[in-house]
Design an enzyme around this catalytic site. Sequence first.
Site, PDB file in Angstrom:
ATOM      1  N   GLU A  14       0.817  -1.217   0.000  1.00  0.00           N
ATOM      2  CA  GLU A  14       0.000   0.000   0.000  1.00  0.00           C
ATOM      3  C   GLU A  14       0.859   1.279   0.000  1.00  0.00           C
ATOM      4  O   GLU A  14       0.867   2.040   0.968  1.00  0.00           O
ATOM      5  CB  GLU A  14      -0.984  -0.024   1.165  1.00  0.00           C
ATOM      6  CG  GLU A  14      -1.966  -1.190   1.036  1.00  0.00           C
ATOM      7  CD  GLU A  14      -3.160  -1.126   1.979  1.00  0.00           C
ATOM      8  OE1 GLU A  14      -3.183  -0.253   2.870  1.00  0.00           O
ATOM      9  OE2 GLU A  14      -4.075  -1.963   1.811  1.00  0.00           O
ATOM     10  N   GLU A  35      -4.360  -9.056  -1.111  1.00  0.00           N
ATOM     11  CA  GLU A  35      -4.839  -8.900   0.273  1.00  0.00           C
ATOM     12  C   GLU A  35      -6.319  -8.591   0.310  1.00  0.00           C
ATOM     13  O   GLU A  35      -6.825  -7.785  -0.467  1.00  0.00           O
ATOM     14  CB  GLU A  35      -4.067  -7.793   0.999  1.00  0.00           C
ATOM     15  CG  GLU A  35      -4.380  -7.722   2.490  1.00  0.00           C
ATOM     16  CD  GLU A  35      -3.639  -6.588   3.193  1.00  0.00           C
ATOM     17  OE1 GLU A  35      -2.409  -6.470   2.992  1.00  0.00           O
ATOM     18  OE2 GLU A  35      -4.280  -5.816   3.927  1.00  0.00           O
TER      19      GLU A  35
END
Length: 536
Positions: free
Chosen positions: A274, A379
């Site tokens: 991220e 994820e």
Amino acid sequence: MEFSSPSREECPKPSGRVSIMAGSLTGLLLLQAVSWASGARPCIPKSFGYSSVVCVCNATYCDSFDPPTFPALGTFSRYESTRSGRRMELSMGTIQANHTGTGLLLTLQPEQKFQKVKGFGGAMTDAAALNILALSPPAQNLLLKSYFSEEGIGYNIIRVPMASCDFSIRTYTYADTPDDFQLHNFSLPEEDTKLKIPLIHRALQLAQRPVSLLASPWTSPTWLKTNGAVNGKGSLKGQPGDIYHQTWARYFVKFLDAYAEHKLQFWAVTAENEPSAGLLSGYPFQCLGFTPEHQRDFIARDLGPTLANSTHHNVRLLMLDDQRLLLPHWAKVVLTDPEAAKYVHGIAVHWYLDFLAPAKATLGETHRLFPNTMLFASEACVGSKFWEQSVRLGSWDRGMQYSHSIITNLLYHVVGWTDWNLALNPEGGPNWVRNFVDSPIIVDITKDTFYKQPMFYHLGHFSKFIPEGSQRVGLVASQKNDLDAVALMHPDGSAVVVVLNRSSKDVPLTIKDPAVGFLETISPGYSIHTYLWRRQ
């Protein structure tokens, strides 16, 4: 296909577990129930007041399955899970020569070939490892078998955080000595050597299939960062190509070296977990900010060449590892630069903002622009949003969210789907910033027990029956409907179709395979099925 809204959570009605034939199948096709064979054990159900049940496991008992059954030519296997409590229960049916049904027809189009599948799995975080190892050794073994063995759901992907993340109980990196630009003091802590690495080895020993490891970093050492902290808004000091970026790139190689010393090789690394998180002021846990341009130049000048010139040059590099909302823009920035693109094997995506980012406009458009760069879902978890309860033991809705996401991703060229924590405690942790979430397996150490949630079985409807190398093929519906469905071919040419019904209505259904005939069946409300059959 039309997608229906997920159902409102309701308490389940108890269901009998003797036969798996639904009453509504009468008149369509009597699917022959298959008794639990020697290797298979039924679920011990327990309700916590949500829409379905968990299956209870302890040191002496856990539900299990036989290896996937491909029956004789002319017959098919059907695995069924339902909100009322069935869990991947097997029945057999006969493939018909003629179409007698009047309902929905799903036609297999094997000549339409799409992506080949890499696989399915979850993450061995510090929290997952702590929870698993808090169980007694026999219970630990049954939990690992549930995920990785033929008796379980056959995971073949394990994501491994590089050092700490929010699902750790402390913050650390592998090189916390300030200004150690040569990384002389790089070392793996006990979280790796005593927790994650031994568990990964045990998982590999239990697995019948090759298991691929994927590594992702959350933060660099703080002395490499502009803000000097593991969290908050901050990126690497300096510019790509300088000592800060080169040191961070060599940190990846040192990590791969260290795990190789423990006899673990990685399939892939992501450039950063991220990267957009570290661009946000006040971000609460470990992060490292990159803009698309910064990631492009870091890959082109530092990470790509460093990996390519190391003994780990076969390790794949995945970019993004963030919300698909950032596509296709992020991919355009990185992959239109030939120096960066030559090092990038794939694009990893997270699911958390999918409700803001239609699959067609993000995944579909990215595949259209870069058809040779694989898409990989790295994820997902439920319970992370501020309005969501962290853990809902037995939630069927959360299972449907998983399977709906997996089918949607497969339909838009994604090659694999990775869950987040393999196991958490009843609070949804531990997590050092209390960012508690749900998990397919919840561990209650006070009872030496773990609970397998509907999410576990929804994932299993894919991971157990779609081995690496399977290829998605066309599947066309005869009319608009409320089902989600996807078809694939195994490497040996046999077929698998997964059908999810998120509505309350039973849907009579026929699957047509031009090579063998018609599978007459039904999709009950709030159910998921996997169909397997031989084509030759």
